[in-house]
Scaffold this active site. Structure first.
Site, PDB file in Angstrom:
ATOM      1  N   LYS A   1      -9.186   8.147   5.705  1.00 42.64           N
ATOM      2  CA  LYS A   1      -9.835   9.404   5.284  1.00 42.64           C
ATOM      3  C   LYS A   1     -10.654   9.202   4.007  1.00 42.64           C
ATOM      4  O   LYS A   1     -11.797   9.646   3.930  1.00 42.64           O
ATOM      5  CB  LYS A   1      -8.794  10.508   5.041  1.00 42.64           C
ATOM      6  CG  LYS A   1      -7.944  10.862   6.241  1.00 42.64           C
ATOM      7  CD  LYS A   1      -7.069  12.067   5.980  1.00 42.64           C
ATOM      8  CE  LYS A   1      -6.081  11.913   4.858  1.00 42.64           C
ATOM      9  NZ  LYS A   1      -5.003  10.922   5.071  1.00 42.64           N
TER      10      LYS A   1
ATOM     11  N   ARG B   1      -4.524  -2.398   1.696  1.00 42.93           N
ATOM     12  CA  ARG B   1      -5.116  -1.615   0.596  1.00 42.93           C
ATOM     13  C   ARG B   1      -4.486  -2.021  -0.740  1.00 42.93           C
ATOM     14  O   ARG B   1      -5.177  -2.219  -1.729  1.00 42.93           O
ATOM     15  CB  ARG B   1      -4.892  -0.121   0.865  1.00 42.93           C
ATOM     16  CG  ARG B   1      -5.401   0.781  -0.237  1.00 42.93           C
ATOM     17  CD  ARG B   1      -5.533   2.208   0.232  1.00 42.93           C
ATOM     18  NE  ARG B   1      -4.256   2.928   0.226  1.00 42.93           N
ATOM     19  CZ  ARG B   1      -4.076   4.106   0.817  1.00 42.93           C
ATOM     20  NH1 ARG B   1      -5.050   4.658   1.489  1.00 42.93           N
ATOM     21  NH2 ARG B   1      -2.921   4.715   0.753  1.00 42.93           N
TER      22      ARG B   1
ATOM     23  N   ARG C   1       6.103   9.536   3.835  1.00 40.63           N
ATOM     24  CA  ARG C   1       4.824  10.258   3.916  1.00 40.63           C
ATOM     25  C   ARG C   1       4.412  10.447   5.376  1.00 40.63           C
ATOM     26  O   ARG C   1       3.866  11.481   5.756  1.00 40.63           O
ATOM     27  CB  ARG C   1       3.730   9.492   3.152  1.00 40.63           C
ATOM     28  CG  ARG C   1       3.928   9.586   1.634  1.00 40.63           C
ATOM     29  CD  ARG C   1       3.193   8.502   0.888  1.00 40.63           C
ATOM     30  NE  ARG C   1       1.749   8.594   1.019  1.00 40.63           N
ATOM     31  CZ  ARG C   1       0.917   7.569   0.838  1.00 40.63           C
ATOM     32  NH1 ARG C   1       1.383   6.376   0.528  1.00 40.63           N
ATOM     33  NH2 ARG C   1      -0.369   7.726   0.982  1.00 40.63           N
TER      34      ARG C   1
END
Ligand code: AMP
Length: 311
Positions: free
Chosen positions: A13, A127, A150
């Site tokens: 996103k 990441r 999450r």
């Protein structure tokens, strides 16, 4: 352009938001970034959010809704924005609808990035490695344990938004497993299609056959219908009055246009009752105009024939 990016952590996103921001000149609004800034600055909101975020839970709805309400009211958001990480729950989505409605704003689309869950951990690990290589501070919630929390929060609290926006015909689902470039192209393709459809709808609304004065009233009614159902009703009544004075053909067109616009836009917002009332008003506008013109024209044979044909 007002967009929402929807997808689990690691779906891409943030990356897509950056690209879309450049493409459309709109502002990126990431509640995660705003909350992290609040935590770093140790503001009251930051203090409230810190532990929740570190544990992979969701910050209370009223906190994030408050942040977004303030942020979208700022001047730079007037051109449009892209929401990343908000809404994350159905109450947040409802609050956003309400905020937009109050300000007469429209949401263009919700882009869902659908990804294979098993790839998410790898993506987040990649990441983290990239951030470390760049010497950046790694997020404290980017660990395998917190990531699984999450993800669980996404599944239970955020995924219902897929249904929420699909019902409202706002959802565009994209395969988030494609390359970054392919995902960007696909998003752009779909957004262009939406823009083109909206332009077509606008130009159709701009070309009613009747007198320009009456069609202006109808157009105005359509615009206002988007802004507020109550105001739309008022405009439709105005259209009715104008239609009474106008020639038959123009009046019929105005009535029809106001009817169509008021129904479409008002019903879209869920205000079915108002839509029905507006519809009745607009219908009456059309038929009253026909009757008035019939009386006034004093060409009974020709006019009556034309009217009967049109019906
Ligand atoms: P993100 O950067 O979007 O992954 O968000 C990081 C964390 O901030 C999330 O795990 C939540 O704890 C919190 N957060 C961000 N946006 C929201 C939201 N809309 N509602 C509740 N919590 C949020």
């Amino acid at each position: 352009m007002r967009l929402i990016l929807l997808g689990p952590p690691g779906a891409g996103k943030g990356t897509q938001a950056k690209l879309l921001v450049e493409r459309y000149g709109i502002v990126p609004l990431s509640t995660g970034d705003m909350l992290r800034a609040a935590v770093a600055a140790a503001t009251p909101i930051g203090l409230k959010a810190k532990d929740i975020m570190a544990a992979g839970g969701l910050v209370p709805d009223e906190v994030v809704i408050g942040i977004i309400a303030d942020r979208i009211a700022e001047p730079d958001a007037a051109k449009g924005f892209i929401l990343d990480g908000f809404p994350r729950t159905v109450p947040q989505a409802e609050a956003l609808d309400q905020l937009l409605q109050e300000r007469g704003l429209k949401l263009d689309a919700v882009v869902e990035l659908r990804v294979n869950e098993s790839a998410l951990l790898q993506r987040v690990e990649a990441r983290v490695a990239q951030m470390e290589a760049r010497g950046e501070t790694v997020r404290i919630d980017d660990t395998p344990e917190v990531l699984s929390k999450r993800l669980a929060a996404y599944r239970t609290q955020t995924e219902p938004l897929v249904h929420y926006y699909s019902e409202r015909r706002k959802l565009l689902t994209i395969d988030g497993m494609m390359t970054i470039d392919e995902v960007t192209k696909e998003i752009e393709r779909l957004l262009l299609a939406i823009e083109a459809a909206e332009k077509r709808a606008k130009s159709t609304a701009r070309k009613p056959k009747g007198s320009s004065n009456t069609s202006k009233v109808a157009k105005k009614a359509s615009k206002t219908a988007v802004r507020a159902p109550a105001a739309a009703k008022k405009q439709a009544t105005g259209a009715k009055a104008t239609a009474k004075r106008a020639p038959t053909k123009a009046a019929t067109t105005a009535g029809k246009a106001a009817k169509k616009a008021a129904f479409r836009d008002t019903a879209k917002k869920g205000a079915k009752t108002t839509a029905r009332k507006t519809l009745k008003g607009a219908k009456r506008a059309g038929s009253t105009a026909k009757k008035a013109a019939k009386k006034r024209t004093k060409q009974p044979a020709k006019a009556a024939k034309r009217l009967t044909k049109r019906r």
